[in-house]
Design an enzyme around this catalytic site. Structure first.
Site, PDB file in Angstrom:
ATOM      1  N   TRP A  11     -42.873 -29.838 -25.469  1.00 35.37           N
ATOM      2  CA  TRP A  11     -42.828 -30.455 -24.132  1.00 35.37           C
ATOM      3  C   TRP A  11     -44.091 -30.177 -23.321  1.00 35.37           C
ATOM      4  O   TRP A  11     -44.281 -30.749 -22.258  1.00 35.37           O
ATOM      5  CB  TRP A  11     -41.609 -29.932 -23.354  1.00 35.37           C
ATOM      6  CG  TRP A  11     -40.312 -30.613 -23.714  1.00 35.37           C
ATOM      7  CD1 TRP A  11     -40.122 -31.575 -24.660  1.00 35.37           C
ATOM      8  CD2 TRP A  11     -39.034 -30.395 -23.096  1.00 35.37           C
ATOM      9  NE1 TRP A  11     -38.808 -31.967 -24.695  1.00 35.37           N
ATOM     10  CE2 TRP A  11     -38.122 -31.247 -23.733  1.00 35.37           C
ATOM     11  CE3 TRP A  11     -38.572 -29.548 -22.088  1.00 35.37           C
ATOM     12  CZ2 TRP A  11     -36.767 -31.291 -23.382  1.00 35.37           C
ATOM     13  CZ3 TRP A  11     -37.223 -29.584 -21.744  1.00 35.37           C
ATOM     14  CH2 TRP A  11     -36.331 -30.451 -22.380  1.00 35.37           C
ATOM     15  N   LYS A  12     -44.925 -29.249 -23.789  1.00 36.14           N
ATOM     16  CA  LYS A  12     -46.125 -28.851 -23.047  1.00 36.14           C
ATOM     17  C   LYS A  12     -45.727 -28.489 -21.604  1.00 36.14           C
ATOM     18  O   LYS A  12     -44.660 -27.912 -21.399  1.00 36.14           O
ATOM     19  CB  LYS A  12     -47.185 -29.952 -23.127  1.00 36.14           C
ATOM     20  CG  LYS A  12     -47.459 -30.361 -24.587  1.00 36.14           C
ATOM     21  CD  LYS A  12     -48.647 -31.231 -24.788  1.00 36.14           C
ATOM     22  CE  LYS A  12     -48.806 -31.525 -26.278  1.00 36.14           C
ATOM     23  NZ  LYS A  12     -49.993 -32.303 -26.602  1.00 36.14           N
ATOM     24  N   HIS A  95     -51.945 -23.514 -30.289  1.00 33.26           N
ATOM     25  CA  HIS A  95     -52.081 -24.952 -30.049  1.00 33.26           C
ATOM     26  C   HIS A  95     -53.510 -25.252 -29.591  1.00 33.26           C
ATOM     27  O   HIS A  95     -54.131 -24.438 -28.890  1.00 33.26           O
ATOM     28  CB  HIS A  95     -51.068 -25.392 -28.979  1.00 33.26           C
ATOM     29  CG  HIS A  95     -50.979 -26.886 -28.887  1.00 33.26           C
ATOM     30  ND1 HIS A  95     -51.912 -27.628 -28.207  1.00 33.26           N
ATOM     31  CD2 HIS A  95     -50.100 -27.767 -29.423  1.00 33.26           C
ATOM     32  CE1 HIS A  95     -51.596 -28.919 -28.329  1.00 33.26           C
ATOM     33  NE2 HIS A  95     -50.509 -29.019 -29.061  1.00 33.26           N
ATOM     34  N   GLY A 232     -45.477 -34.368 -29.328  1.00 34.32           N
ATOM     35  CA  GLY A 232     -45.737 -34.138 -27.907  1.00 34.32           C
ATOM     36  C   GLY A 232     -45.052 -35.196 -27.068  1.00 34.32           C
ATOM     37  O   GLY A 232     -43.855 -35.109 -26.758  1.00 34.32           O
ATOM     38  N   GLY A 233     -45.807 -36.215 -26.692  1.00 34.94           N
ATOM     39  CA  GLY A 233     -45.319 -37.253 -25.778  1.00 34.94           C
ATOM     40  C   GLY A 233     -43.955 -37.826 -26.136  1.00 34.94           C
ATOM     41  O   GLY A 233     -43.089 -37.987 -25.262  1.00 34.94           O
TER      42      GLY A 233
HETATM   43  P1  13P Z   1     -48.802 -35.983 -28.863  1.00 33.94           P
HETATM   44  O1  13P Z   1     -47.630 -36.269 -29.762  1.00 33.94           O
HETATM   45  O2  13P Z   1     -48.546 -36.286 -27.440  1.00 33.94           O
HETATM   46  O3  13P Z   1     -50.064 -36.595 -29.401  1.00 33.94           O
HETATM   47  O4  13P Z   1     -49.021 -34.394 -28.911  1.00 33.94           O
HETATM   48  C1  13P Z   1     -49.068 -33.758 -30.135  1.00 33.94           C
HETATM   49  C2  13P Z   1     -49.071 -32.301 -29.894  1.00 33.94           C
HETATM   50  O5  13P Z   1     -50.024 -31.744 -29.387  1.00 33.94           O
HETATM   51  C3  13P Z   1     -47.871 -31.547 -30.261  1.00 33.94           C
HETATM   52  O6  13P Z   1     -48.085 -30.181 -30.180  1.00 33.94           O
END
Ligand code: 13P
Length: 248
Positions: A11-12, A95, A232-233
């Site tokens: 989820w960052k 990361h 991520g997204g």
């Molecule tokens: P995205 O899927 O948004 O490109 O991000 C990938 C990521 O950094 C997962 O850790």
């Protein structure tokens, strides 16, 4: 050797207690029949609420980092004990955003990885090359350094998950092709075989990450060396369930 697929979300720095709880509540019925392991790595402060939200489901809650010291004067950091308090199993380490913006390097990744293992956490160790490193033919050297330094002193590599995330594919919508991802992950597995042993390397789960989504996950997951995704997204929406159900 068959490896259980693993779909993990990152989820960052997104979501709140309210929006995260809503998403997990929506995801729960959608991932009920998942055949893979499922995890969402959420911001540390959301861990208690998200553990509660995910209770009784296939979704495990993970963290996005862990500090290498057991405790002490490290303002802003989170220890393994704190994660274990909430039953966290998986933790992302190294990361590329941590490496890019927060000064992490192969040495801090190594220390954090060893601490995670010592405390019974499963590290998801991230490695990957930048666009200029790929363009200059340096990909394999970069990955080799990240693996050799990052995993130095690891005794049982089977306890680690590797995420191959080419930096140029993260958040850009520019996914590696199925073949590019397979070829690089095959290289990573071969390298692990040389560093540890082939039998153990064949049991390590290696994920692909970088603009993986509901549309491209099937092709990536069909590759023999790709065991899952770090998303991520697309983990911020119910699309995540489509990825989790890639086998359907
Ligand atoms: P995205 O899927 O948004 O490109 O991000 C990938 C990521 O950094 C997962 O850790």
């Amino acid at each position: 050797m068959s490896r259980k697929p693993f779909i993990a979300g990152n989820w960052k720095m997104n979501m709140t207690v309210a929006t995260g709880t809503k998403l997990i509540t929506d995801l729960k019925p959608l991932v009920k029949e998942a055949k893979c392991d499922v995890c969402l790595c959420v911001p540390a402060i959301l861990i208690p609420a998200m553990v509660k939200a995910a209770k009784g489901s296939k979704i495990k809650i993970g963290a996005q980092n862990v500090h290498f010291a057991d405790h002490g004067a490290y303002t802003g950091e989170i220890s393994a004990d704190m994660l274990n308090d909430y039953g966290v199993k998986y933790v992302i380490i190294g990361h590329s955003e941590r490496r890019q913006y927060f000064g992490e390097n192969n040495d801090t990744v190594n220390q954090r990885t060893l601490t995670a293992l010592k405390n019974g956490l499963t590290p998801i160790v991230c490695i990957g090359e930048t666009l200029s490193e790929r363009a200059s033919g340096d990909t394999e050297n970069v990955l080799t350094r990240q693996l050799e330094f990052g995993l130095h002193g690891v005794e049982d590599v089977k306890q680690i998950v590797i995420a191959y995330e080419p930096v140029w594919a993260i958040g850009t919508g520019q996914t590696a092709t199925d073949e590019q991802a397979q070829e690089t992950i095959k290289f990573i597995r071969k390298k692990l075989g040389k560093m540890f042993c082939v039998k153990d390397a064949n049991r390590v789960r290696i994920l692909y990450g970088g603009s993986m989504n509901a549309g491209n996950c099937k092709g990536l997951m069909a590759q023999p060396d790709i065991d899952g995704g770090l998303i991520g997204g697309a983990s911020l929406k119910t699309d995540f369930a489509t990825i989790v159900n890639f086998e359907k």
